[in-house]
Design an enzyme around this catalytic site. Structure first.
Site, PDB file in Angstrom:
ATOM      1  N   ASP A 138       0.826  -1.212   0.000  1.00  0.00           N
ATOM      2  CA  ASP A 138       0.000   0.000   0.000  1.00  0.00           C
ATOM      3  C   ASP A 138       0.867   1.273   0.000  1.00  0.00           C
ATOM      4  OD1 ASP A 138      -3.295   0.048   0.914  1.00  0.00           O
ATOM      5  OD2 ASP A 138      -2.170   1.906   0.589  1.00  0.00           O
TER       6      ASP A 138
ATOM      7  N   SER B 243      -6.744   4.054  -1.907  1.00  0.00           N
ATOM      8  CA  SER B 243      -6.808   2.618  -1.615  1.00  0.00           C
ATOM      9  C   SER B 243      -8.092   1.970  -2.105  1.00  0.00           C
ATOM     10  CB  SER B 243      -6.685   2.384  -0.105  1.00  0.00           C
ATOM     11  OG  SER B 243      -5.390   2.713   0.309  1.00  0.00           O
TER      12      SER B 243
ATOM     13  N   HIS C  81     -11.606  11.769  -0.606  1.00  0.00           N
ATOM     14  CA  HIS C  81     -12.886  11.582   0.098  1.00  0.00           C
ATOM     15  C   HIS C  81     -13.942  12.578  -0.347  1.00  0.00           C
ATOM     16  CE1 HIS C  81     -11.713   8.587   3.116  1.00  0.00           C
ATOM     17  NE2 HIS C  81     -10.511   9.113   2.983  1.00  0.00           N
TER      18      HIS C  81
ATOM     19  N   ARG D  95      -4.570  15.636   5.581  1.00  0.00           N
ATOM     20  CA  ARG D  95      -4.051  14.285   5.280  1.00  0.00           C
ATOM     21  C   ARG D  95      -4.027  14.047   3.778  1.00  0.00           C
ATOM     22  NH1 ARG D  95      -3.982   9.218   8.283  1.00  0.00           N
ATOM     23  NH2 ARG D  95      -4.353   7.436   6.964  1.00  0.00           N
ATOM     24  N   ASP D  96      -5.089  14.466   3.099  1.00  0.00           N
ATOM     25  CA  ASP D  96      -5.106  14.324   1.635  1.00  0.00           C
ATOM     26  C   ASP D  96      -4.411  15.515   0.981  1.00  0.00           C
ATOM     27  OD1 ASP D  96      -8.481  12.939   1.558  1.00  0.00           O
ATOM     28  OD2 ASP D  96      -6.550  12.149   2.200  1.00  0.00           O
TER      29      ASP D  96
ATOM     30  N   LYS E 121     -12.303   5.755  11.335  1.00  0.00           N
ATOM     31  CA  LYS E 121     -12.928   4.501  10.871  1.00  0.00           C
ATOM     32  C   LYS E 121     -12.360   3.324  11.655  1.00  0.00           C
ATOM     33  CE  LYS E 121      -9.810   3.205   7.084  1.00  0.00           C
ATOM     34  NZ  LYS E 121      -9.713   2.841   5.653  1.00  0.00           N
TER      35      LYS E 121
ATOM     36  N   ARG F 185     -14.879   6.418   5.550  1.00  0.00           N
ATOM     37  CA  ARG F 185     -14.525   7.248   6.709  1.00  0.00           C
ATOM     38  C   ARG F 185     -15.655   8.173   7.176  1.00  0.00           C
ATOM     39  NH1 ARG F 185      -9.605   7.476   8.966  1.00  0.00           N
ATOM     40  NH2 ARG F 185      -7.813   6.549   7.901  1.00  0.00           N
TER      41      ARG F 185
ATOM     42  N   ASP G   9       2.038   3.050   3.299  1.00  0.00           N
ATOM     43  CA  ASP G   9       1.008   4.097   3.174  1.00  0.00           C
ATOM     44  C   ASP G   9       0.625   4.657   4.530  1.00  0.00           C
ATOM     45  OD1 ASP G   9      -2.394   4.443   2.951  1.00  0.00           O
ATOM     46  OD2 ASP G   9      -1.061   5.577   1.626  1.00  0.00           O
TER      47      ASP G   9
ATOM     48  N   HIS H  74       1.379   8.468   5.726  1.00  0.00           N
ATOM     49  CA  HIS H  74       0.383   9.511   6.047  1.00  0.00           C
ATOM     50  C   HIS H  74       0.773  10.337   7.268  1.00  0.00           C
ATOM     51  CE1 HIS H  74      -2.695   9.010   3.053  1.00  0.00           C
ATOM     52  NE2 HIS H  74      -2.783   7.710   3.277  1.00  0.00           N
TER      53      HIS H  74
HETATM   54  O1  LIG Z   1      -6.660   7.249   4.973  1.00  0.00           O
HETATM   55  C1  LIG Z   1      -7.511   7.440   4.108  1.00  0.00           C
HETATM   56  O2  LIG Z   1      -8.729   7.394   4.275  1.00  0.00           O
HETATM   57  C2  LIG Z   1      -7.024   7.747   2.707  1.00  0.00           C
HETATM   58  C3  LIG Z   1      -6.459   9.146   2.700  1.00  0.00           C
HETATM   59  O3  LIG Z   1      -7.427  10.034   3.078  1.00  0.00           O
HETATM   60  O4  LIG Z   1      -5.973   6.845   2.346  1.00  0.00           O
HETATM   61  P1  LIG Z   1      -6.338   5.425   1.654  1.00  0.00           P
HETATM   62  O5  LIG Z   1      -7.030   5.755   0.370  1.00  0.00           O
HETATM   63  O6  LIG Z   1      -4.987   4.806   1.492  1.00  0.00           O
HETATM   64  O7  LIG Z   1      -7.237   4.715   2.623  1.00  0.00           O
HETATM   65 MN   LIG Z   2      -3.678   2.475  -0.364  1.00  0.00          MN
HETATM   66 MN   LIG Z   3      -3.569   6.227   2.087  1.00  0.00          MN
END
Ligand SMILES: O=C(O)[C@@H](CO)OP(=O)(O)O
Ligand SMILES: [Mn+2]
Ligand SMILES: [Mn+2]
Length: 513
Positions: free
Chosen positions: A17, A67, A128, A158-159, A196, A266, A398, A402
């Site tokens: 990841d 992801s 998101h 985060r994003d 989450k 989330r 991943d 983050h």
């Molecule tokens: O953590 C998450 O929700 C996203 C980033 O906002 O990352 P990933 O798509 O890897 O879950």
């Molecule tokens: Mn991922």
């Molecule tokens: Mn991620």
């Protein structure tokens, strides 16, 4: 499992990841890390780079991978229009502005002198949500003269780069000014509102702020996002002060609530928590969302997701080939639910192993997370002759990426290298091939240029291609070169071919070998 088909040649599918590819530089944790095993197999075995972002995987052009999309496309064997693309198309075609449910909600709020609450992540991270989706919602509410329109802004960090929340709130205020309606009611960090991991105490704090105005009272709400002590992700639930130091906004019976995140995983805890709280306190509200959610609560979506049947899970089931799915809790849904095309149906041809690391780690101090347990589970499944395919997600690169902490992410990559080495050795002993692939980029770009050009830590995803490499398996593979210019849609057809099967009829990708 008895009576299962015998596999062509069994294998291991590893999703690393956040494993992206970029030229070495001081922000590329993967290039800085010592990863001798991954380096060697990428140099000596069939290997290449795959597109994992933008239109190649059903996202908007130039949009970073994520992801959900990554595992959806790896499983589907074809590019599927993702929820963000469907929402954007709905808005651009005018269908969203004319949506019956959206107009019904706004008309009802206007005629009953009720409020419309718009809840969502306020950034343009496109993983998101997309802040720009707010415009059409505000315009529709204004057209119906909804008397009160409240925006419950969730801050990101985060994003998108940390320290940008106030800038995005200013954009929200511009959107509200352009529409001639709307006021900020709450500002809450995504760490609270978009948990989450089952930390329902965090969700509860967000629910009480949005529903009851219980939080830090502020007369100028944007201040909550200016230099927050723990970063944008952790802005404490803050609420707009009204008269007499009471909150300006609460959710009332018959109000309308519209969630504008297009990704479900989330916001699920928040939506279910809010729905339960409102119901428990006798408030009946309209609940709607821009895209389809996997919530317990009944939430009417304004757009429906694309179907994803006919993927790897269906083909393995058809061939009666057993697969064992393994991941830590952070990525467990990805190797099961998302890889199966968001189909929750249990299958006799699948076993699921959800690894929970022994403590809630501060990922920077535990960059290995629960990797050792994941590797043990993969190796034990790989020694079973009834298992055609072991599927695992190694989450470290991943999840630690983050945090935005370059050093920790370098260490996560080094732990991952050792893990892949061990898995490949056991796979080889068992006559199994191993395909390792990233689902989107992250760790290869841990710095981003700030507005003044200075490098800022960046823990978000990227639009970089992801490595793919195949080790072991039949002799004819070892010497083969891998097709160029592929995408994640080619992974399932490649896996099926390595298993001795044809790609599924619904698949549009093609085998890389
Ligand atoms: O953590 C998450 O929700 C996203 C980033 O906002 O990352 P990933 O798509 O890897 O879950
Ligand atoms: Mn991922
Ligand atoms: Mn991620």
């Amino acid at each position: 499992m008895t009576g299962l088909g015998t596999p062509g040649s069994p294998g291991v599918l590893l999703v690393l990841d956040g494993w992206g590819h970029a030229p070495p530089d001081r922000g590329n944790a993967l290039a800085l890390a010592r990863t001798p095993f991954l380096d060697s197999i990428r140099a000596t075995c069939p290997a290449g780079l795959l597109q994992a972002s933008g239109e190649a995987v059903g996202l908007l052009p130039d949009t970073v991978g994520n992801s959900e999309t990554g595992h959806l496309i790896i499983g589907a064997g074809r590019a599927l229009p993702y929820d963000s693309l469907l929402v954007r198309q709905h808005i651009d075609s005018g269908a969203m502005r004319g949506h019956p449910r959206l107009n019904e909600m706004c008309a009802a709020a206007a005629s009953a002198d009720r409020a419309l609450h718009l809840v969502g992540l306020c950034s343009d991270g496109q993983i998101h949500s997309d802040l720009n989706h707010l415009g059409v919602l505000l315009a529709t509410a204004a057209a119906h003269r909804v008397p009160r329109v409240w925006v419950h802004a969730i801050t990101d960090g985060r994003d998108v780069a940390d320290g940008t929340a106030a800038r995005y709130l200013a954009q929200v205020e511009r959107l509200m000014a352009d529409a001639g309606t709307g006021r900020l009611a709450t500002v809450i960090g995504r760490g609270y509102a978009m948990d989450k991991s089952g930390r329902h105490d965090l969700t509860e704090a967000a629910v009480l702020a949005m529903a009851d105005g219980r939080g830090l009272l502020r007369h100028r709400l944007r201040e909550a996002a200016e230099n927050p002590e723990r970063g944008d992700e952790w802005v404490p639930p803050s609420v707009l002060a009204g008269t007499g130091d009471r909150p300006a906004a609460t959710m009332a019976d018959q109000d309308a609530v519209l969630f504008f995140n297009f990704r479900s995983d989330r916001v699920r805890q928040l939506v279910d928590g809010l729905a339960d709280h409102l119901e428990r306190t006798g408030r009946k509200t309209w609940l709607s969302s821009l895209a389809q959610y996997d919530t317990r609560a009944e939430v009417e979506p304004l757009t429906r997701r694309a179907g994803a049947s006919g993927g790897l899970a269906d083909e393995l089931e058809r061939a009666r080939l057993l697969s064992v799915r393994i991941a830590e809790r952070e990525k467990f849904e990805h190797v099961t639910y998302y890889l199966n095309g968001r189909d929750p149906r249990p299958r006799a041809t699948e076993e699921h192993v959800r690894v929970v690391a022994d403590s809630a780690p501060d990922y920077r101090r535990r960059p290995q997370m629960g990797l050792a347990q994941v590797v043990d589970a993969v190796c034990s499944a790989a020694t079973r002759s009834d298992v055609a395919l072991v599927v695992a997600n190694l989450a470290n690169i991943d999840v630690v990426g983050h945090t935005g902490d370059l050093g920790a992410t370098v260490r996560a990559a080094e732990h991952t290298d050792a893990a892949v080495r061990r898995i490949a050795a056991v796979a080889g002993e068992q006559g199994r091939w191993m395909l390792a692939v990233g689902d989107h980029g992250n760790a290869e770009q841990m710095l981003q240029r700030g507005p003044d050009g200075a490098p800022l830590p960046y823990g978000g995803h990227t639009t970089n291609p992801v490595p793919v490499v195949v080790t072991g398996g039949a002799e004819h593979i070892a010497g083969r070169a891998m097709a160029e210019g592929g995408s994640l849609a080619d992974v399932a057809p490649t896996v099926l071919k390595l298993l001795g099967r044809e790609p599924g009829p619904a698949m549009e990708g093609s085998p890389l070998l």
